[in-house]
Design a protein around this motif. Structure first.
Motif, PDB file in Angstrom:
ATOM      1  N   ASN A  48      -2.307  17.932   3.192  1.00 59.80           N
ATOM      2  CA  ASN A  48      -2.308  19.088   4.107  1.00 59.80           C
ATOM      3  C   ASN A  48      -1.508  20.270   3.541  1.00 59.80           C
ATOM      4  OD1 ASN A  48      -0.974  20.587   6.608  1.00 59.80           O
ATOM      5  ND2 ASN A  48      -2.943  19.736   7.222  1.00 59.80           N
ATOM      6  N   GLY A  50      -2.389  10.281   2.790  1.00 61.35           N
ATOM      7  CA  GLY A  50      -3.488  11.215   3.017  1.00 61.35           C
ATOM      8  C   GLY A  50      -3.068  12.539   3.641  1.00 61.35           C
ATOM      9  N   VAL A  51      -2.108  12.518   4.582  1.00 59.11           N
ATOM     10  CA  VAL A  51      -1.693  13.751   5.258  1.00 59.11           C
ATOM     11  C   VAL A  51      -0.936  14.678   4.295  1.00 59.11           C
ATOM     12  CG1 VAL A  51      -0.466  14.685   7.267  1.00 59.11           C
ATOM     13  CG2 VAL A  51      -1.645  12.497   7.446  1.00 59.11           C
ATOM     14  N   THR A  72      -4.642  10.808  -1.047  1.00 54.82           N
ATOM     15  CA  THR A  72      -5.481   9.885  -0.271  1.00 54.82           C
ATOM     16  C   THR A  72      -5.594   8.573  -1.054  1.00 54.82           C
ATOM     17  OG1 THR A  72      -7.351  11.041  -1.236  1.00 54.82           O
ATOM     18  CG2 THR A  72      -6.794  11.623   1.010  1.00 54.82           C
ATOM     19  N   ASP A  73      -6.162   7.547  -0.397  1.00 55.54           N
ATOM     20  CA  ASP A  73      -6.137   6.200  -0.983  1.00 55.54           C
ATOM     21  C   ASP A  73      -6.810   6.141  -2.351  1.00 55.54           C
ATOM     22  OD1 ASP A  73      -4.730   5.334   1.139  1.00 55.54           O
ATOM     23  OD2 ASP A  73      -6.375   4.259   2.102  1.00 55.54           O
ATOM     24  N   GLY A  93      -8.056  15.163   9.392  1.00 55.10           N
ATOM     25  CA  GLY A  93      -7.122  16.023   8.647  1.00 55.10           C
ATOM     26  C   GLY A  93      -7.780  17.243   8.024  1.00 55.10           C
ATOM     27  N   ASP A 116      -6.733  12.592  13.333  1.00 61.49           N
ATOM     28  CA  ASP A 116      -8.078  12.046  13.575  1.00 61.49           C
ATOM     29  C   ASP A 116      -8.428  12.085  15.062  1.00 61.49           C
ATOM     30  OD1 ASP A 116      -8.296  11.599  10.856  1.00 61.49           O
ATOM     31  OD2 ASP A 116      -7.665   9.506  10.970  1.00 61.49           O
ATOM     32  N   GLY A 120      -1.575  10.877  10.497  1.00 52.74           N
ATOM     33  CA  GLY A 120      -3.015  11.007  10.204  1.00 52.74           C
ATOM     34  C   GLY A 120      -3.875  10.582  11.383  1.00 52.74           C
ATOM     35  N   SER A 177       0.150   8.877   6.426  1.00 50.31           N
ATOM     36  CA  SER A 177      -1.256   8.545   6.196  1.00 50.31           C
ATOM     37  C   SER A 177      -1.939   8.270   7.523  1.00 50.31           C
ATOM     38  CB  SER A 177      -1.341   7.325   5.278  1.00 50.31           C
ATOM     39  OG  SER A 177      -0.932   6.186   5.991  1.00 50.31           O
ATOM     40  N   GLY A 178      -3.148   7.696   7.450  1.00 54.86           N
ATOM     41  CA  GLY A 178      -3.893   7.425   8.664  1.00 54.86           C
ATOM     42  C   GLY A 178      -3.253   6.342   9.519  1.00 54.86           C
ATOM     43  N   ALA A 179      -2.456   5.499   8.897  1.00 52.33           N
ATOM     44  CA  ALA A 179      -1.862   4.392   9.642  1.00 52.33           C
ATOM     45  C   ALA A 179      -0.335   4.397   9.605  1.00 52.33           C
ATOM     46  CB  ALA A 179      -2.379   3.067   9.078  1.00 52.33           C
ATOM     47  N   HIS A 205       1.316   4.860  -2.549  1.00 54.78           N
ATOM     48  CA  HIS A 205       1.392   6.289  -2.224  1.00 54.78           C
ATOM     49  C   HIS A 205       2.628   6.924  -2.880  1.00 54.78           C
ATOM     50  CE1 HIS A 205      -2.065   6.780   0.286  1.00 54.78           C
ATOM     51  NE2 HIS A 205      -1.693   5.861   1.167  1.00 54.78           N
ATOM     52  N   GLN A 253      -7.344  21.135   9.338  1.00 49.90           N
ATOM     53  CA  GLN A 253      -6.756  22.114   8.412  1.00 49.90           C
ATOM     54  C   GLN A 253      -7.670  23.330   8.269  1.00 49.90           C
ATOM     55  OE1 GLN A 253      -4.915  20.761   4.752  1.00 49.90           O
ATOM     56  NE2 GLN A 253      -5.981  22.322   3.601  1.00 49.90           N
ATOM     57  N   HIS A 270       0.821  -1.220   0.000  1.00 50.41           N
ATOM     58  CA  HIS A 270       0.000   0.000   0.000  1.00 50.41           C
ATOM     59  C   HIS A 270       0.861   1.280   0.000  1.00 50.41           C
ATOM     60  CE1 HIS A 270      -3.415   2.576   0.904  1.00 50.41           C
ATOM     61  NE2 HIS A 270      -2.700   3.117   1.868  1.00 50.41           N
TER      62      HIS A 270
HETATM   63  O1  KG4 Z   1      -3.652   7.591   2.871  1.00 44.59           O
HETATM   64  P1  KG4 Z   1      -4.991   7.678   3.476  1.00 44.59           P
HETATM   65  O2  KG4 Z   1      -6.144   8.087   2.590  1.00 44.59           O
HETATM   66  O3  KG4 Z   1      -5.405   6.319   4.156  1.00 44.59           O
HETATM   67  C1  KG4 Z   1      -4.459   5.526   4.851  1.00 44.59           C
HETATM   68  O4  KG4 Z   1      -3.656   4.844   4.188  1.00 44.59           O
HETATM   69  O5  KG4 Z   1      -4.480   5.623   6.102  1.00 44.59           O
HETATM   70  O6  KG4 Z   1      -4.861   8.690   4.706  1.00 44.59           O
HETATM   71  C2  KG4 Z   1      -5.962   9.015   5.513  1.00 44.59           C
HETATM   72  C3  KG4 Z   1      -5.475  10.007   6.574  1.00 44.59           C
HETATM   73  C4  KG4 Z   1      -6.522  10.316   7.633  1.00 44.59           C
HETATM   74  O7  KG4 Z   1      -5.933  10.168   8.914  1.00 44.59           O
HETATM   75  C5  KG4 Z   1      -6.885  11.780   7.359  1.00 44.59           C
HETATM   76  O8  KG4 Z   1      -7.244  12.500   8.531  1.00 44.59           O
HETATM   77  C6  KG4 Z   1      -5.581  12.296   6.778  1.00 44.59           C
HETATM   78  O9  KG4 Z   1      -5.117  11.248   5.951  1.00 44.59           O
HETATM   79  N1  KG4 Z   1      -5.786  13.502   5.951  1.00 44.59           N
HETATM   80  C7  KG4 Z   1      -5.237  14.691   6.256  1.00 44.59           C
HETATM   81  C8  KG4 Z   1      -5.740  15.615   5.295  1.00 44.59           C
HETATM   82  N2  KG4 Z   1      -6.547  14.930   4.431  1.00 44.59           N
HETATM   83  C9  KG4 Z   1      -6.565  13.628   4.848  1.00 44.59           C
HETATM   84  N3  KG4 Z   1      -4.408  15.057   7.253  1.00 44.59           N
HETATM   85  C10 KG4 Z   1      -4.049  16.348   7.317  1.00 44.59           C
HETATM   86  N4  KG4 Z   1      -4.494  17.290   6.460  1.00 44.59           N
HETATM   87  C11 KG4 Z   1      -5.332  16.983   5.431  1.00 44.59           C
HETATM   88  N5  KG4 Z   1      -5.759  17.932   4.592  1.00 44.59           N
END
Ligand code: KG4
Ligand code: ZN
Length: 348
Positions: A291, A287-288, A315-316, A186, A173, A169, A142-144, A120, A190, A116
């Motif tokens: 930002n 995902g982050v 994002t994913d 996120g 959250d 991330g 990312s979220g994880a 990215h 923001q 995964h």
């Molecule tokens: O990569 P992703 O879509 O899924 C994973 O692989 O985890 O990342 C999701 C994460 C979430 O924690 C979300 O809050 C964060 O990305 N995220 C952000 C923003 N958009 C999504 N964090 C900070 N700023 C943002 N604009």
């Protein structure tokens, strides 16, 4: 196989997005379909694994069909099926992997398992212009995951550091939940931070000096302690039918101060790595990476080019998976039919 018109179908179901995409030559997106479950998980304040895998089962066939239709291709036009095998939620990964296996087998196509986090990173190959040249430094947040990784060739990774507790991330959250801002954290943090003062609260930065590792759980706890301490200040909170909420003016300052603390650490560690290792550019992914403060902070701090995908490719999604799959196939790599999910897979 080195045809830039070679078409790969990518499938991604590691968390709460059911995604499929068709990519030509590892670089050109012909279709990129993402069915997000975010509205379903919102009411629970986070991803519920059982619910996620059930939703993937409902969505996967229409999403794959849509990806082929949008790209205007049929099965006989494809050269392979790339799929995320991990890391991620086991029940979610299983849906995508079994779908990819069945489709590849039925249509006589090679199956290519993709990590995964690779997906990215490969968002950088989907940008216009020349392909990135190795060696590269990647920051995947990312979220994880929060990972700094050296990439010396296609499929060749050396992790420099990763989070030792919460991912970036995840911290967004959790803090969004503390501030009553909802999920995912996120984008709402923001937004709230835009009208806040990033120096309003002196929140800690875990530098973990001498390493490229990250830690964000202390920062999250510091936000919680700050809220608890300030609760006695008149006007800081309001009691509503939903519970006690922090008032917007304070939310903005807390969100901005928290975001700045995360950004400071990510930017400084990436800057140090970019000076220590002989890389040509830095890839920002996950995902982050959507930002704005992080994107701006990195751009200002780095002397080397920063490859930043547009938010929809941060994002994913499955386009990055298809791109990574293309380059694996080009290297002569393909997976066996016994490919299994690896929920805790690492990169490098
Ligand atoms: O990569 P992703 O879509 O899924 C994973 O692989 O985890 O990342 C999701 C994460 C979430 O924690 C979300 O809050 C964060 O990305 N995220 C952000 C923003 N958009 C999504 N964090 C900070 N700023 C943002 N604009
Ligand atoms: Zn991700």
């Amino acid at each position: 196989m080195n045809d830039h018109d070679t078409l790969i179908l990518g499938i991604e179901t590691s968390c709460d997005e059911t995604a499929a995409a068709v990519v030509a030559g590892g670089r050109r997106i012909l279709s990129n379909v993402v069915a997000s479950q975010v509205d379903i998980h919102k009411r629970f304040g986070g991803v519920v694994p059982e619910v996620a895998s059930r939703q993937h089962i409902l969505a996967i066939v229409p999403v794959v069909n849509q990806a082929l239709a949008d790209a205007d291709v049929t099965w006989k036009d494809l050269a392979g099926v790339a799929v995320t095998y991990g890391p991620g939620l086991v029940g979610s990964l299983l849906v995508g992997l079994n779908m990819a296996k069945s489709l590849a087998f039925a249509h006589g196509l090679p199956l290519i398992g993709v990590n995964h986090l690779e997906g990215h990173l490969y968002a950088a190959w989907l940008l216009d212009g020349d392909a990135p040249t190795f060696p590269l430094l990647g920051l995947v947040v990312s979220g994880a995951h929060s990972t700094l990784v050296m990439m010396t060739g296609h499929g060749q990774y050396q992790a420099l550091g990763r989070t030792i507790d919460d991912a970036a991330g995840e911290a967004f959250d959790k803090v969004a939940r503390l501030l009553g801002l909802g999920y995912p954290g996120g984008p709402v943090i923001q937004k709230a931070a835009e009208s806040g003062n990033p120096s309003a609260y002196p929140l800690p930065r875990a530098w973990l000096r001498g390493t490229y590792d990250f830690s964000f759980s202390g920062l999250k706890t510091a936000v919680l302690r700050t809220i608890e301490e300030k609760s006695s200040v008149p006007g800081f909170t309001t009691v509503t039918p939903q519970g006690t909420v922090v008032n917007p003016a304070y939310v903005a300052d807390l969100a901005a101060s928290f975001q700045q603390a995360v950004v400071d650490v990510l930017v400084e560690k990436t800057r140090q790595a970019s000076l220590e290792f002989p890389v040509t550019a830095i890839i920002l992914g996950g995902g982050v990476a959507a930002n704005t403060a992080l994107r701006q902070g990195l751009k200002a701090a780095l002397k080397l080019p920063l490859l930043v995908p547009p938010p929809a490719l941060c994002t994913d999604n499955a386009a990055g998976i298809a791109s990574a799959g293309h380059f694996h196939l080009l290297n002569g790599e393909r997976s066996g039919w016994d490919l299994d999910v690896k929920p805790t897979a690492r990169l490098g």
